[in-house]
Design an enzyme around this catalytic site. Structure first.
Site, PDB file in Angstrom:
ATOM      1  N   PRO A 132      15.356  -3.938 -30.406  1.00  0.00           N
ATOM      2  CA  PRO A 132      14.526  -4.799 -29.926  1.00  0.00           C
ATOM      3  C   PRO A 132      13.379  -5.343 -31.053  1.00  0.00           C
ATOM      4  O   PRO A 132      12.604  -6.414 -30.729  1.00  0.00           O
ATOM      5  CB  PRO A 132      13.646  -4.098 -28.865  1.00  0.00           C
ATOM      6  CG  PRO A 132      13.716  -2.771 -29.473  1.00  0.00           C
ATOM      7  CD  PRO A 132      14.929  -2.578 -29.879  1.00  0.00           C
ATOM      8  N   ASP A 155      21.013 -12.074 -37.795  1.00  0.00           N
ATOM      9  CA  ASP A 155      20.210 -13.114 -36.761  1.00  0.00           C
ATOM     10  C   ASP A 155      18.694 -13.341 -37.112  1.00  0.00           C
ATOM     11  O   ASP A 155      18.222 -12.552 -37.966  1.00  0.00           O
ATOM     12  CB  ASP A 155      20.360 -12.643 -35.350  1.00  0.00           C
ATOM     13  CG  ASP A 155      21.719 -13.379 -34.713  1.00  0.00           C
ATOM     14  OD1 ASP A 155      22.551 -13.940 -35.311  1.00  0.00           O
ATOM     15  OD2 ASP A 155      21.884 -12.589 -33.557  1.00  0.00           O
ATOM     16  N   LYS A 177      19.075 -18.409 -35.028  1.00  0.00           N
ATOM     17  CA  LYS A 177      18.554 -19.787 -34.327  1.00  0.00           C
ATOM     18  C   LYS A 177      17.372 -19.605 -33.791  1.00  0.00           C
ATOM     19  O   LYS A 177      17.211 -18.849 -32.930  1.00  0.00           O
ATOM     20  CB  LYS A 177      19.731 -20.228 -33.125  1.00  0.00           C
ATOM     21  CG  LYS A 177      21.136 -20.261 -33.928  1.00  0.00           C
ATOM     22  CD  LYS A 177      22.231 -20.512 -32.893  1.00  0.00           C
ATOM     23  CE  LYS A 177      23.833 -20.652 -33.087  1.00  0.00           C
ATOM     24  NZ  LYS A 177      24.020 -19.495 -33.548  1.00  0.00           N
ATOM     25  N   GLY A 209      19.993  -9.065 -32.909  1.00  0.00           N
ATOM     26  CA  GLY A 209      19.041  -8.345 -32.200  1.00  0.00           C
ATOM     27  C   GLY A 209      19.387  -7.690 -30.922  1.00  0.00           C
ATOM     28  O   GLY A 209      19.958  -8.514 -30.032  1.00  0.00           O
ATOM     29  N   GLY A 210      18.605  -6.738 -30.600  1.00  0.00           N
ATOM     30  CA  GLY A 210      18.801  -6.157 -29.233  1.00  0.00           C
ATOM     31  C   GLY A 210      20.404  -5.336 -29.190  1.00  0.00           C
ATOM     32  O   GLY A 210      20.525  -4.720 -30.061  1.00  0.00           O
ATOM     33  N   ASP A 211      20.956  -6.014 -27.980  1.00  0.00           N
ATOM     34  CA  ASP A 211      22.366  -5.445 -27.738  1.00  0.00           C
ATOM     35  C   ASP A 211      23.131  -6.572 -28.241  1.00  0.00           C
ATOM     36  O   ASP A 211      22.863  -7.788 -27.645  1.00  0.00           O
ATOM     37  CB  ASP A 211      22.338  -4.748 -26.523  1.00  0.00           C
ATOM     38  CG  ASP A 211      23.915  -4.352 -26.435  1.00  0.00           C
ATOM     39  OD1 ASP A 211      24.301  -3.221 -26.700  1.00  0.00           O
ATOM     40  OD2 ASP A 211      24.902  -5.195 -25.746  1.00  0.00           O
ATOM     41  N   ALA A 240      16.101  -5.353 -25.579  1.00  0.00           N
ATOM     42  CA  ALA A 240      14.725  -5.518 -25.295  1.00  0.00           C
ATOM     43  C   ALA A 240      14.366  -5.716 -23.648  1.00  0.00           C
ATOM     44  O   ALA A 240      13.225  -5.303 -23.536  1.00  0.00           O
ATOM     45  CB  ALA A 240      14.255  -6.906 -26.096  1.00  0.00           C
ATOM     46  N   MET A 292      13.730 -14.388 -23.921  1.00  0.00           N
ATOM     47  CA  MET A 292      13.794 -15.874 -24.727  1.00  0.00           C
ATOM     48  C   MET A 292      13.260 -16.913 -23.636  1.00  0.00           C
ATOM     49  O   MET A 292      13.757 -17.992 -23.609  1.00  0.00           O
ATOM     50  CB  MET A 292      15.447 -16.052 -25.126  1.00  0.00           C
ATOM     51  CG  MET A 292      15.781 -15.047 -26.010  1.00  0.00           C
ATOM     52  SD  MET A 292      17.347 -15.316 -26.348  1.00  0.00           S
ATOM     53  CE  MET A 292      18.493 -15.223 -24.852  1.00  0.00           C
TER      54      MET A 292
END
Length: 361
Positions: A132, A155, A177, A209-211, A240, A292
């Site tokens: 996260p 990323d 992005k 990021g995250g999973d 996250a 997000m």
């Protein structure tokens, strides 16, 4: 006998791999303690790894080749153990043979002899969840994958500390992005890049990021690799959706408060995965976690309130979760958009809607 641990040392066995512990008779209890620790640490894959090495060694001896010990050491890697963990014995053997060929050409093994393999060094893609935000929350398996990487495609939210875990010579390619903006590569271009690098024989780490499978398009990249015939594996990451609320003292489930949680992406428009049935979402209850969604929060909260969500329901928005810069705002759903605006909360942020948001400490 008083000195039995010196005579019969504590032994940890992985097939014919044996590690003995002795304290020269001074403390049998410490010997047992160390044996238990080693038993937890020493991977079971060392047994089959020894079988592979011994088989190749005997094959080389019959062919008149004998690599130096340094060559063997260079050929034995954590990557081979990782392949064995995945039950890919053939892949592990191919990898060791390829590294022996690369390291040991001219060290007593005739070119084209038993050191050679019908496969070149195996190129593959590893989808790695970076966690996260806090670099300490990447998994051990994720760190090991980074240590093997020859190419890293990463990323926007991946930290420099994580990138520094990769070998200095590994190529680093940015494919991030920002919300509402087009990145340097389209998703189709990312898919093609991953596959072409792996087909060239490289170990490609896709660092997300995250999973990788939680709004990370990891499934699309996995399917693209499968369609191209490229080996692909997935190392899950700490998402996250759970970690950021936890870092803010919010459990997404809590006995007597919420027995379920739903994760929703805040991305709307052409990037949305599917239309949302807002009324069904409100009826479902439990905890709603929004990822997000800072830019689209006014629209989402408006839809939820119009669908019947209780305007007094507790809400929290956590910015830069798990990082030293973390900060959060809390309040009822009806006020949360105004609070986010007044406090200047920006992306990346995670929103929690539900009674559990009132438990934050």
């Amino acid at each position: 006998p008083a000195h039995c641990d010196f005579i019969l040392p504590a032994v940890v066995r992985r097939g014919d791999v044996q590690v003995a512990v002795t304290t020269a008779g001074r403390s049998p209890a410490l010997s047992r303690h160390l044996r238990e620790r080693l038993d937890q640490w020493l991977p079971a894959e060392y047994g089959p790894l020894l079988d592979i090495i011994d088989g190749i060694r005997q094959e080389l001896q019959r062919a008149g080749g004998s690599p130096q010990p340094e060559t063997w050491q260079a050929a034995i890697s954590e990557e081979a153990l990782d392949l064995l963990r995945k039950q890919d014995r053939a892949g592990a053997e191919d990898l060791i043979r390829a590294r022996l060929s690369a390291e040991g050409e001219g060290e007593g093994a005739a070119p084209g002899s038993a050191l050679s393999t019908q496969h070149s060094a195996p190129g593959r893609i590893i989808l790695v969840g970076a966690g996260p935000g806090n670099p300490g929350l990447i998994t051990i398996a994720g760190r090991e994958a980074l240590a093997q990487a020859e190419v890293i495609v990463y990323d926007r939210l991946v930290s420099q500390e994580l990138l520094a875990m990769a070998p200095p010579e590994a190529r680093r390619i940015y494919a991030g992005k920002a919300p509402g903006r087009v990145g340097p590569l389209t998703q189709d271009e990312i898919n093609a890049l991953l596959c072409s690098e792996a087909q060239a024989g490289r170990v490609v780490v896709r660092l997300k990021g995250g999973d990788p499978f939680v709004f990370g398009r990891g499934g699309e990249e996995m399917l693209a690799a499968a369609a191209a015939g490229v080996p692909v594996s997935v190392i899950p990451g700490v998402t996250a959706a759970i970690a950021v609320p936890a870092a803010a003292g919010i459990p997404v489930t809590h006995r007597g408060v919420s027995s379920m949680f739903t994760v929703l992406t805040g991305q709307q428009g052409p990037t949305a995965t599917a239309p949302i049935d807002w009324e069904a979402l409100v009826r479902l209850g439990g905890t709603l976690v929004l990822l997000m969604g800072v830019e689209t929060l006014p629209n989402i909260v408006g839809e939820l309130l119009a669908a019947g969500m209780n305007p007094e329901l507790p809400a929290a928005v956590i910015e830069q979760g798990t990082l030293p810069e973390q900060r959060s705002v809390t309040g009822p759903v009806r006020d949360i958009v105004d609070l986010v605006s007044r406090c200047g909360i920006t992306s990346p942020a995670t929103t929690v809607l539900g009674d559990v948001a009132g438990l934050a400490v």
